[in-house]
Design a protein around this motif. Structure first.
Motif, mmCIF file in Angstrom:
data_model
loop_
_atom_site.group_PDB
_atom_site.id
_atom_site.type_symbol
_atom_site.label_atom_id
_atom_site.label_comp_id
_atom_site.label_asym_id
_atom_site.label_seq_id
_atom_site.Cartn_x
_atom_site.Cartn_y
_atom_site.Cartn_z
ATOM 1 N N LEU A 178 6.358 -23.170 -24.478
ATOM 2 C CA LEU A 178 6.164 -22.009 -25.336
ATOM 3 C C LEU A 178 4.926 -22.285 -26.175
ATOM 4 O O LEU A 178 4.888 -23.247 -26.944
ATOM 5 C CB LEU A 178 7.383 -21.792 -26.240
ATOM 6 C CG LEU A 178 7.259 -20.714 -27.326
ATOM 7 C CD1 LEU A 178 7.219 -19.335 -26.689
ATOM 8 C CD2 LEU A 178 8.412 -20.799 -28.311
ATOM 9 N N PHE A 179 3.903 -21.473 -25.983
ATOM 10 C CA PHE A 179 2.652 -21.630 -26.715
ATOM 11 C C PHE A 179 2.630 -20.628 -27.861
ATOM 12 O O PHE A 179 2.623 -19.417 -27.642
ATOM 13 C CB PHE A 179 1.469 -21.403 -25.769
ATOM 14 C CG PHE A 179 0.115 -21.450 -26.439
ATOM 15 C CD1 PHE A 179 -0.151 -22.325 -27.480
ATOM 16 C CD2 PHE A 179 -0.901 -20.615 -26.009
ATOM 17 C CE1 PHE A 179 -1.393 -22.369 -28.084
ATOM 18 C CE2 PHE A 179 -2.151 -20.639 -26.604
ATOM 19 C CZ PHE A 179 -2.406 -21.525 -27.653
ATOM 20 N N ILE A 180 2.671 -21.117 -29.092
ATOM 21 C CA ILE A 180 2.523 -20.253 -30.265
ATOM 22 C C ILE A 180 1.034 -19.972 -30.404
ATOM 23 O O ILE A 180 0.267 -20.800 -30.879
ATOM 24 C CB ILE A 180 3.072 -20.919 -31.537
ATOM 25 C CG1 ILE A 180 4.541 -21.301 -31.351
ATOM 26 C CG2 ILE A 180 2.923 -19.985 -32.742
ATOM 27 C CD1 ILE A 180 5.127 -22.074 -32.518
ATOM 28 N N ARG A 181 0.637 -18.790 -29.966
ATOM 29 C CA ARG A 181 -0.789 -18.487 -29.858
ATOM 30 C C ARG A 181 -1.346 -17.757 -31.073
ATOM 31 O O ARG A 181 -2.507 -17.913 -31.436
ATOM 32 C CB ARG A 181 -1.042 -17.643 -28.599
ATOM 33 C CG ARG A 181 -2.500 -17.482 -28.237
ATOM 34 C CD ARG A 181 -2.648 -16.638 -26.985
ATOM 35 N NE ARG A 181 -4.029 -16.601 -26.537
ATOM 36 C CZ ARG A 181 -4.957 -15.800 -27.036
ATOM 37 N NH1 ARG A 181 -4.647 -14.974 -28.015
ATOM 38 N NH2 ARG A 181 -6.203 -15.813 -26.571
ATOM 39 N N LYS A 182 -0.511 -16.940 -31.699
ATOM 40 C CA LYS A 182 -0.969 -16.133 -32.835
ATOM 41 C C LYS A 182 0.197 -15.874 -33.769
ATOM 42 O O LYS A 182 1.283 -15.506 -33.323
ATOM 43 C CB LYS A 182 -1.537 -14.803 -32.317
ATOM 44 C CG LYS A 182 -1.691 -13.700 -33.361
ATOM 45 C CD LYS A 182 -2.062 -12.389 -32.677
ATOM 46 C CE LYS A 182 -1.987 -11.207 -33.635
ATOM 47 N NZ LYS A 182 -2.291 -9.925 -32.973
ATOM 48 N N GLN B 93 -0.145 -23.215 -37.057
ATOM 49 C CA GLN B 93 -1.198 -23.620 -36.136
ATOM 50 C C GLN B 93 -0.779 -23.348 -34.687
ATOM 51 O O GLN B 93 0.402 -23.465 -34.347
ATOM 52 C CB GLN B 93 -1.505 -25.114 -36.307
ATOM 53 C CG GLN B 93 -2.133 -25.459 -37.636
ATOM 54 C CD GLN B 93 -3.475 -24.786 -37.828
ATOM 55 O OE1 GLN B 93 -4.318 -24.744 -36.934
ATOM 56 N NE2 GLN B 93 -3.681 -24.221 -39.021
ATOM 57 N N PRO B 94 -1.733 -22.984 -33.835
ATOM 58 C CA PRO B 94 -1.404 -22.869 -32.408
ATOM 59 C C PRO B 94 -0.794 -24.165 -31.898
ATOM 60 O O PRO B 94 -1.352 -25.245 -32.113
ATOM 61 C CB PRO B 94 -2.763 -22.588 -31.759
ATOM 62 C CG PRO B 94 -3.578 -21.970 -32.854
ATOM 63 C CD PRO B 94 -3.142 -22.651 -34.116
ATOM 64 N N THR B 95 0.364 -24.054 -31.259
ATOM 65 C CA THR B 95 1.123 -25.240 -30.853
ATOM 66 C C THR B 95 1.771 -24.997 -29.505
ATOM 67 O O THR B 95 2.277 -23.905 -29.238
ATOM 68 C CB THR B 95 2.230 -25.552 -31.890
ATOM 69 O OG1 THR B 95 1.661 -25.605 -33.199
ATOM 70 C CG2 THR B 95 2.905 -26.875 -31.574
#
Length: 254
Positions: A211-215, A222-224
């Motif tokens: 799971l990419f936290i993009r925005k 922070q993007p993670t």
């Protein structure tokens, strides 16, 4: 954690810690990814945890599955959505399966407003606090319909935030290998936050879900890239930062 917004915890193990508390109440969030990456299970985890952990009723709008298909799937996974419906904690809405034809034939804004009013009525009767639309628009479409669907999506998202006021998750499926993060090119701009789900290959050659936290608009997140697991009867569990894996470049483009 945000000092200015009321945050809604997702209840998903490991995710709220990464988000600094949760999602901004009343805003819309996008879950994007290729088929089979866990978008539906993540969004259902958000709804079910909201009910069991925080007593927040929810609404699930299933755009691409019939009621029986949905219920059979979640029952095999270990969830009993019908019991939650009977108890008044959940409503499942199934728009007419020919919705794409209606959007083509009529003003897409009119169709979106109709769905907003329907959702608002159910939200009021349930005192619903959470909403999932899975996916945000019908996936069976022709290239010439993209602009029409963009108008529909924009009217739907803005109408829900203005008229319903629930915390909303929308999903969108992107074609395999496409260098985009949404199917119609408008969803990510309307959302307060964007999560990209996918499969990553490790240096050992096996695969892990991520799971990419993009925005995250208006939150100091922070993007993670996080490793996630899917556990029957529980749903999505976030395990922590994922390292030493190959992530497709398109998914990471900022």
């Amino acid at each position: 954690m945000s000092l200015y917004y009321d945050l809604v915890p997702t209840g998903i193990p490991g995710l709220d810690e990464a988000l600094g508390g949760g999602l901004i109440r009343g805003r819309t969030y996008l879950i994007s990814g290729e088929t089979g990456t866990g978008k539906t299970l993540l969004s259902l985890s958000f709804l079910i945890n909201g009910i069991y952990k925080y007593g927040e009723p929810g609404i699930y709008v299933s755009v691409d599955e019939t009621y029986d298909q949905l219920m059979n799937g979640v029952r095999r996974f270990g969830w009993d959505l019908e019991a939650l419906r009977e108890q008044g904690y959940l409503e499942v809405l199934i728009p007419e399966m020919d919705i794409i034809e209606k959007i083509r034939e009529k003003d897409p804004i009119t169709i979106a407003k109709s769905l907003v009013y329907t959702i608002a009525d159910y939200a009021k009767s349930l005192d619903a606090q959470r909403l999932v639309i899975d996916p945000i628009a019908p996936l069976v479409t022709l290239e010439k319909d993209v602009q029409v669907l963009r108008e529909y999506i924009r009217a739907l998202v803005m109408g829900i935030e203005r008229e319903v006021g629930v915390t909303t998750i929308i999903t969108t499926e992107i074609p395999t290998g496409a260098r985009v993060i949404s199917r119609y090119g408008v969803e990510e701009f309307l959302a307060a936050g964007v999560f990209v789900m996918g499969l990553a290959q490790t240096t050992e050659g096996d695969f892990k879900r991520y799971l990419f936290i993009r925005k995250m608009r208006w939150q100091a997140v922070q993007p993670t890239i996080l490793e996630v697991e899917i556990q029957p009867k529980i749903g999505v569990v976030v395990k922590g930062p994922l390292k030493d894996v190959h992530i497709p470049f398109y998914a990471l483009m900022m």
